[in-house]
Design an enzyme around this catalytic site. Structure first.
Site, PDB file in Angstrom:
ATOM      1  N   ASP A  30       0.852  -1.191   0.000  1.00  0.00           N
ATOM      2  CA  ASP A  30       0.000   0.000   0.000  1.00  0.00           C
ATOM      3  C   ASP A  30       0.888   1.240   0.000  1.00  0.00           C
ATOM      4  OD1 ASP A  30      -3.206   0.589   1.009  1.00  0.00           O
ATOM      5  OD2 ASP A  30      -1.753   2.234   1.128  1.00  0.00           O
ATOM      6  N   HIS A 100     -10.327  -5.201  -3.103  1.00  0.00           N
ATOM      7  CA  HIS A 100      -8.983  -5.404  -2.547  1.00  0.00           C
ATOM      8  C   HIS A 100      -9.072  -5.808  -1.085  1.00  0.00           C
ATOM      9  CE1 HIS A 100     -10.049  -1.131  -2.193  1.00  0.00           C
ATOM     10  NE2 HIS A 100      -9.379  -1.114  -1.059  1.00  0.00           N
TER      11      HIS A 100
HETATM   12  P1  5GP Z   1      -9.726   1.553   0.481  1.00  0.00           P
HETATM   13  O1  5GP Z   1      -9.914   2.746   1.384  1.00  0.00           O
HETATM   14  O2  5GP Z   1     -10.377   1.734  -0.867  1.00  0.00           O
HETATM   15  O3  5GP Z   1     -10.120   0.262   1.151  1.00  0.00           O
HETATM   16  O4  5GP Z   1      -8.173   1.422   0.287  1.00  0.00           O
HETATM   17  C1  5GP Z   1      -7.496   1.851  -0.857  1.00  0.00           C
HETATM   18  C2  5GP Z   1      -6.032   1.737  -0.530  1.00  0.00           C
HETATM   19  O5  5GP Z   1      -5.313   1.865  -1.736  1.00  0.00           O
HETATM   20  C3  5GP Z   1      -5.534   2.831   0.415  1.00  0.00           C
HETATM   21  O6  5GP Z   1      -4.959   2.230   1.580  1.00  0.00           O
HETATM   22  C4  5GP Z   1      -4.500   3.585  -0.423  1.00  0.00           C
HETATM   23  O7  5GP Z   1      -3.371   3.993   0.324  1.00  0.00           O
HETATM   24  C5  5GP Z   1      -4.126   2.576  -1.500  1.00  0.00           C
HETATM   25  N1  5GP Z   1      -3.747   3.170  -2.774  1.00  0.00           N
HETATM   26  C6  5GP Z   1      -4.448   4.108  -3.490  1.00  0.00           C
HETATM   27  N2  5GP Z   1      -3.810   4.406  -4.635  1.00  0.00           N
HETATM   28  C7  5GP Z   1      -2.685   3.633  -4.655  1.00  0.00           C
HETATM   29  C8  5GP Z   1      -1.603   3.491  -5.596  1.00  0.00           C
HETATM   30  O8  5GP Z   1      -1.550   4.126  -6.661  1.00  0.00           O
HETATM   31  N3  5GP Z   1      -0.625   2.603  -5.276  1.00  0.00           N
HETATM   32  C9  5GP Z   1      -0.650   1.862  -4.122  1.00  0.00           C
HETATM   33  N4  5GP Z   1       0.376   1.037  -3.909  1.00  0.00           N
HETATM   34  N5  5GP Z   1      -1.647   1.972  -3.221  1.00  0.00           N
HETATM   35  C10 5GP Z   1      -2.644   2.849  -3.475  1.00  0.00           C
END
Ligand code: 5GP
Ligand code: ZN
Length: 115
Positions: A30, A100
């Protein structure tokens, strides 16, 4: 999906630090870690979120959990433990609309780890 960040990561259009990959699954670090180990495990097939999972995805979802099992062992956190989180929809704060699984570990986790 064309403007999906995680689909772009799968295609290599956005760089990522991969920790596991096969034909169906990708796991990468992440970008904004909430714990010393914070891995995102995703299906290569674009699925918006848990509500969009179909019967035909049953094998894939099971394989994702087995992959998390493997990654946890590879990263030596199986003994101390870890947490798996799936956000779904507005109230969860889901930011990326590509299914995810957050794998979190490497420290004693609080009761509330994301959000
Ligand atoms: P959500 O809040 O949708 O469950 O989590 C999305 C996760 O994706 C977040 O923890 C955020 O830091 C991660 N994330 C968003 N964009 C990117 C990216 O471009 N690369 C990586 N490695 N992680 C990302
Ligand atoms: Zn996607």
């Amino acid at each position: 999906m064309e403007d999906c960040v995680f689909c772009k990561i799968i295609k290599g259009e956005i760089p990522s630090e991969k920790v596991y990959e096969d034909e169906e699954i990708l796991a990468f670090k992440d970008i904004n870690p909430a714990a010393p180990i914070h891995i995102l495990v995703i299906p290569k097939k674009h699925i918006n979120n848990l509500l969009e999972v179909k019967d035909e995805d049953n094998y894939l979802i099971g394989k994702i959990y087995k992959t998390i099992n493997k990654i946890a062992k590879d990263l030596n956190i199986e003994k101390d433990g870890f947490r798996v989180i799936v956000n779904c929809g507005k109230d969860s704060g889901q930011e990326v609309m590509h299914l995810h699984f957050h794998l979190l570990g490497g420290k004693k986790l609080g009761a509330k780890i994301i959000g």
